[in-house]
Scaffold this motif. Structure first.
Motif, short mmCIF file in Angstrom:
data_model
loop_
_atom_site.label_atom_id
_atom_site.label_comp_id
_atom_site.label_asym_id
_atom_site.label_seq_id
_atom_site.Cartn_x
_atom_site.Cartn_y
_atom_site.Cartn_z
N ASP A 130 48.18 41.73 35.31
CA ASP A 130 47.70 41.11 34.31
C ASP A 130 47.44 39.45 34.28
OD1 ASP A 130 47.81 43.18 32.75
OD2 ASP A 130 49.75 43.22 31.95
N GLY A 131 48.39 38.85 35.01
CA GLY A 131 48.02 37.38 35.27
C GLY A 131 46.99 37.15 35.88
N TYR A 132 46.68 37.94 36.87
CA TYR A 132 45.37 37.60 37.78
C TYR A 132 44.20 38.13 37.13
CZ TYR A 132 48.22 38.13 42.13
OH TYR A 132 49.41 37.78 43.19
N LYS A 133 44.27 39.13 36.35
CA LYS A 133 43.18 39.86 35.55
C LYS A 133 42.72 38.60 34.52
CE LYS A 133 42.00 43.34 32.31
NZ LYS A 133 42.51 44.65 31.84
N MET A 134 43.86 38.06 33.80
CA MET A 134 43.56 37.21 32.73
C MET A 134 42.79 35.86 33.40
SD MET A 134 46.12 35.48 29.84
CE MET A 134 46.56 36.99 29.36
N VAL A 135 43.50 35.30 34.53
CA VAL A 135 42.65 34.15 35.15
C VAL A 135 41.30 34.46 35.50
CG1 VAL A 135 42.90 32.25 37.05
CG2 VAL A 135 44.76 32.87 35.51
N PHE A 136 41.29 35.76 36.14
CA PHE A 136 39.72 35.98 36.70
C PHE A 136 38.76 36.14 35.63
CE2 PHE A 136 36.66 39.14 37.68
CZ PHE A 136 36.08 38.79 38.92
N ASN A 137 39.22 36.83 34.34
CA ASN A 137 38.47 36.84 33.38
C ASN A 137 37.76 35.55 32.63
OD1 ASN A 137 38.09 39.56 33.23
ND2 ASN A 137 39.80 39.73 31.88
N LEU A 138 39.18 34.71 32.35
CA LEU A 138 38.76 33.23 31.94
C LEU A 138 37.60 32.53 32.78
CD1 LEU A 138 42.21 32.55 30.54
CD2 LEU A 138 40.22 32.89 29.10
N TYR A 139 38.15 32.41 34.17
CA TYR A 139 36.87 31.85 35.07
C TYR A 139 35.76 32.52 35.27
CZ TYR A 139 35.94 29.15 39.21
OH TYR A 139 35.27 28.19 39.88
N ALA A 140 35.92 33.43 35.85
CA ALA A 140 34.69 34.38 36.45
C ALA A 140 33.60 34.80 35.26
CB ALA A 140 34.84 35.51 37.42
N ILE A 141 34.40 35.29 34.21
CA ILE A 141 33.51 36.01 32.99
C ILE A 141 33.19 35.07 31.94
CG2 ILE A 141 33.38 37.75 31.37
CD1 ILE A 141 35.07 39.52 33.41
N GLU A 142 34.20 34.19 31.63
CA GLU A 142 34.36 33.26 30.29
C GLU A 142 33.63 32.02 30.80
OE1 GLU A 142 34.46 34.47 27.36
OE2 GLU A 142 35.18 36.22 28.04
N GLY A 143 33.77 31.41 32.11
CA GLY A 143 33.27 30.28 32.49
C GLY A 143 34.11 28.95 32.33
N TYR A 144 35.56 29.28 32.06
CA TYR A 144 36.54 28.10 31.80
C TYR A 144 36.96 27.44 33.13
CZ TYR A 144 37.29 29.47 27.18
OH TYR A 144 36.99 29.72 25.83
N LYS A 145 36.95 26.15 33.19
CA LYS A 145 37.40 25.50 34.32
C LYS A 145 39.03 25.72 34.58
CE LYS A 145 33.65 23.18 35.00
NZ LYS A 145 32.52 23.96 35.30
N HIS A 146 39.60 25.47 35.75
CA HIS A 146 40.95 26.01 36.02
C HIS A 146 41.79 25.00 35.09
CE1 HIS A 146 40.66 28.83 39.17
NE2 HIS A 146 39.63 28.00 39.69
#
Length: 188
Positions: A130-146
């Motif tokens: 879940d942690g990986y998935k959430m960060v992946f979605n936020l970064y790769a799909i939603e386009g948020y910065k780290h």
């Protein structure tokens, strides 16, 4: 001229929805529901939970519609509410944990040609922790910065980068495994 009319019409529908006009709220819901269900679905494996999250988030959209300042995209504003609702749900369920791993190695990820369908890709993403998935979605799909992801999730920027790196590595391994399996080269 049509672009102005469409923008003006959306502005008017939003104004009517702020006044609790159910027809205007239904128009907004109908226009964005399928896209927002897709957003919620990226955060949870179960489509029924995704629907529940979307409906709860739309209730928040309508409750806070008066706060929309018409700066930027209305769809983007709704999308952010959806993402925040999904994050809040996952946090409340205590389904997300992050390894505090400030040290990551930026891998050069190869472009792997694959004939995976969208559903197959979603299944691979769903299999991530879940942690990986959430960060992946936020970064790769939603386009948020780290930095933004770190603030949203209460983790450091380095942890966000590490989680993304691990998620990419896992996805790449899964795609390669699936590709080898379909080519008959997978060893047992």
């Amino acid at each position: 001229m049509k672009v102005i009319n469409l923008h003006q019409e959306e502005h008017e529908i939003i104004a009517m929805a702020v006044e609790n006009n159910r027809h205007a709220q239904q128009k907004i819901y109908s226009k964005y529901a399928s896209k927002m269900l897709s957003v919620c679905r990226t955060y949870t494996k179960d489509v029924h939970h995704a629907e529940d999250l979307m409906i709860t988030a739309f209730m928040k959209v309508f409750a806070h519609l008066k706060n929309f300042e018409h700066k930027g995209s209305f769809e983007g504003w709704i999308r952010r509410i959806m993402v925040n609702e999904c994050i809040s749900y996952l946090r409340a369920q205590k389904k997300v944990s992050f390894l505090e791993d400030e040290y990551y190695q930026e891998d050069a990820f190869n472009n792997i040609e694959s004939n995976l369908s969208v559903d197959d890709l979603q299944t691979l993403i769903d299999s991530l922790p879940d942690g990986y998935k959430m960060v992946f979605n936020l970064y790769a799909i939603e386009g948020y910065k780290h930095q933004e992801i770190g603030q949203m999730l209460g983790i450091s920027e380095g942890t966000s980068k590490s989680q993304l790196c691990h998620a990419r590595r896992m996805l790449q391994e899964q795609v390669l495994r699936q590709k080898n399996y379909s080519n008959g080269t997978e060893s047992i």
